[in-house]
Design a protein around this motif. Structure first.
Motif, PDB file in Angstrom:
ATOM      1  N   ASN A 271       2.321  -1.981   6.232  1.00  0.00           N
ATOM      2  CA  ASN A 271       3.724  -2.258   5.949  1.00  0.00           C
ATOM      3  C   ASN A 271       4.230  -1.203   4.967  1.00  0.00           C
ATOM      4  O   ASN A 271       3.436  -0.399   4.449  1.00  0.00           O
ATOM      5  CB  ASN A 271       3.926  -3.683   5.417  1.00  0.00           C
ATOM      6  CG  ASN A 271       3.210  -3.941   4.100  1.00  0.00           C
ATOM      7  OD1 ASN A 271       2.935  -3.011   3.338  1.00  0.00           O
ATOM      8  ND2 ASN A 271       2.891  -5.192   3.819  1.00  0.00           N
TER       9      ASN A 271
ATOM     10  N   GLU B 254       2.092   2.388  -1.761  1.00  0.00           N
ATOM     11  CA  GLU B 254       0.999   2.220  -2.726  1.00  0.00           C
ATOM     12  C   GLU B 254      -0.099   3.247  -2.477  1.00  0.00           C
ATOM     13  O   GLU B 254      -0.645   3.838  -3.409  1.00  0.00           O
ATOM     14  CB  GLU B 254       0.428   0.804  -2.646  1.00  0.00           C
ATOM     15  CG  GLU B 254      -0.580   0.507  -3.746  1.00  0.00           C
ATOM     16  CD  GLU B 254      -0.963  -0.969  -3.833  1.00  0.00           C
ATOM     17  OE1 GLU B 254      -2.090  -1.260  -4.273  1.00  0.00           O
ATOM     18  OE2 GLU B 254      -0.121  -1.821  -3.455  1.00  0.00           O
TER      19      GLU B 254
ATOM     20  N   GLU C 296       5.189  -1.298   1.903  1.00  0.00           N
ATOM     21  CA  GLU C 296       4.619  -1.407   0.564  1.00  0.00           C
ATOM     22  C   GLU C 296       3.215  -0.803   0.504  1.00  0.00           C
ATOM     23  O   GLU C 296       2.853  -0.115  -0.459  1.00  0.00           O
ATOM     24  CB  GLU C 296       4.582  -2.869   0.110  1.00  0.00           C
ATOM     25  CG  GLU C 296       5.944  -3.489  -0.168  1.00  0.00           C
ATOM     26  CD  GLU C 296       6.755  -3.764   1.098  1.00  0.00           C
ATOM     27  OE1 GLU C 296       6.145  -3.884   2.199  1.00  0.00           O
ATOM     28  OE2 GLU C 296       7.992  -3.850   0.995  1.00  0.00           O
ATOM     29  N   ALA C 297       2.428  -1.042   1.556  1.00  0.00           N
ATOM     30  CA  ALA C 297       1.073  -0.490   1.604  1.00  0.00           C
ATOM     31  C   ALA C 297       1.109   1.034   1.697  1.00  0.00           C
ATOM     32  O   ALA C 297       0.308   1.736   1.050  1.00  0.00           O
ATOM     33  CB  ALA C 297       0.319  -1.075   2.794  1.00  0.00           C
TER      34      ALA C 297
ATOM     35  N   LYS D  68      -5.487  -6.192   1.245  1.00  0.00           N
ATOM     36  CA  LYS D  68      -4.468  -6.716   0.319  1.00  0.00           C
ATOM     37  C   LYS D  68      -3.217  -7.175   1.061  1.00  0.00           C
ATOM     38  O   LYS D  68      -2.679  -8.257   0.787  1.00  0.00           O
ATOM     39  CB  LYS D  68      -4.098  -5.633  -0.704  1.00  0.00           C
ATOM     40  CG  LYS D  68      -2.982  -6.044  -1.663  1.00  0.00           C
ATOM     41  CD  LYS D  68      -2.684  -4.931  -2.667  1.00  0.00           C
ATOM     42  CE  LYS D  68      -1.541  -5.325  -3.597  1.00  0.00           C
ATOM     43  NZ  LYS D  68      -1.260  -4.253  -4.604  1.00  0.00           N
ATOM     44  N   TYR D  69      -2.741  -6.362   2.020  1.00  0.00           N
ATOM     45  CA  TYR D  69      -1.471  -6.663   2.686  1.00  0.00           C
ATOM     46  C   TYR D  69      -1.633  -7.319   4.056  1.00  0.00           C
ATOM     47  O   TYR D  69      -0.668  -7.810   4.620  1.00  0.00           O
ATOM     48  CB  TYR D  69      -0.660  -5.370   2.829  1.00  0.00           C
ATOM     49  CG  TYR D  69      -0.139  -4.838   1.513  1.00  0.00           C
ATOM     50  CD1 TYR D  69       0.991  -5.385   0.914  1.00  0.00           C
ATOM     51  CD2 TYR D  69      -0.786  -3.793   0.862  1.00  0.00           C
ATOM     52  CE1 TYR D  69       1.479  -4.882  -0.298  1.00  0.00           C
ATOM     53  CE2 TYR D  69      -0.312  -3.291  -0.353  1.00  0.00           C
ATOM     54  CZ  TYR D  69       0.813  -3.845  -0.921  1.00  0.00           C
ATOM     55  OH  TYR D  69       1.290  -3.368  -2.118  1.00  0.00           O
TER      56      TYR D  69
END
Length: 380
Positions: A156, A162, A158-159, A151-152
């Motif tokens: 990072n 999540e 955000e990963a 997905k990323y």
């Protein structure tokens, strides 16, 4: 004026409180210091010896690897012989987590989404609940799930966040809430950003750290930058400084970070100059010797060791005991910020140790007397 009043008060993030054995994590509990053993867990004597060294350094919680059944079998004896709560480090095998809970682990470090079927997760959660274990969800930039990397594109912040929230939801869906989360990376910027994002979107207690930080010197600098940044912002409920060094060194650095920010106090805090041509005695050697000689002190106390009279008197005003370099082989000693007497150079170190121990004894005696008075008043 108290030696321990910070110039700036850090307002900590509000988080839920859980327990790792007898240690409260989150809420208004002190930020706890952790480390991890690097012995083979099956070498019971070596592992216990390493934990005891960490205990002397002031550790609150110790993590121990449990990669196989022999390790979880050894864990029971290890837990019985030490005084701090033990976190069992589990990666993918759910049975190891169940065995560790049965052995008396205070916490399981495991990512529920990585151990297989929903039934396996249920078994681990039930074992944790039955045996009073908390859980640490440990997300690491080096081992992110495949779907998040797709997905990323790359690890990072955000990963990391999540991934952490996905694992947390699994536990919450089982009505299990005794968990904390870490989102570690070896990149300081990525780790700090991930923790800040996670702190903003949940109230779960957070275990902070910069993973694989490096050698004792480089790792200390890297961890101090990352963890100091987070702690200054009020983020972090428990912490580990990850160093390629003995576990007790991680503990000492962790305590130094907390003491530097006024978040916790333990033992003698030495304020010393870097030394220069003005010094009246060998400051570097003196400080190194005093650090070793005063390691046994647990009571918070400040000591200033300044080589000359330029900054010495000013620093001594803010410390419990202070020494400045003087002339003719004698150095000025300050007690509670005031000039008190001089000491000859030849027995200065022994004299300082004696003064510190006397001051600590007086502090502890006063504490005991106050506690006795409080107890008497309560009894009336």
């Amino acid at each position: 004026m108290s030696s321990y009043r910070p110039y700036q008060h850090i307002e900590r993030r509000k988080s839920r409180q859980i327990h790792v054995g007898k240690v409260a994590v989150g809420g208004d509990a002190p930020i706890s210091v952790q480390t991890m053993t690097n012995t083979l867990t099956t070498d019971i004597e070596a592992t216990i010896a390493q934990i005891r060294k960490a205990e002397l350094a002031g550790v609150d919680i110790v993590r121990v690897s449990c990669p196989d059944e022999a390790s979880t079998t050894a864990l029971k004896t290890i837990i019985e012989e030490v005084n701090v709560p033990i976190v069992a480090d589990i990666h993918f095998h759910y049975k190891r987590a169940i065995e560790a809970a049965q052995a008396g682990a205070a916490c399981l470090r495991i990512n529920p989404g990585n151990i297989g079927s929903a039934e396996r997760v249920r078994e681990v959660v039930n074992a944790a609940r039955e045996h009073g274990c908390s859980i640490r969800i440990g997300v690491n930039a080096g081992s992110l799930e495949k779907h998040l990397l797709e997905k990323y594109g790359e690890p990072n912040p955000e990963a990391l966040v999540e991934s952490a929230l996905e694992h947390a939801k699994i536990l919450q869906d089982h009505d299990f809430h005794e968990f904390k989360i870490s989102v570690k990376a070896s990149d300081v910027f990525m780790a700090v950003a991930a923790y800040q994002q996670l702190a903003d979107c949940c109230d779960h207690p957070l275990h902070i750290g910069i993973t694989e930080a490096g050698s004792k010197r480089a790792g200390t600098v890297k961890s101090s930058i990352g963890l100091g940044n987070l702690l200054w912002a009020g983020v972090g409920d428990t912490m580990r400084v990850s160093l390629s060094a003995p576990p007790e060194e991680e503990v000492l650095v962790g305590w130094d970070i907390l003491k530097s920010l006024g978040l916790r106090h333990r033992g003698v805090k030495i304020i010393s100059c870097p030394s220069c041509a003005r010094q009246g005695f060998n400051v570097v050697e003196t400080v190194q010797t005093l650090e070793d000689r005063l390691q046994h002190i647990k009571t918070p106390l400040t000591l200033s060791i300044i080589g000359c009279v330029v900054n010495g008197p000013g620093e001594a005003l803010m410390t419990d005991v202070g020494v400045t370099g003087g002339g003719q082989g004698r150095h000025m000693v300050y007690m509670a910020g005031k000039q008190d007497h001089t000491t000859p150079a030849e027995n200065m170190i022994d004299h300082i140790v004696e003064l510190v121990e006397e001051r600590v004894a007086a502090i502890e005696k006063n504490k005991a007397e106050q506690a006795e008075k409080t107890s008497d008043l309560a009894a009336k």
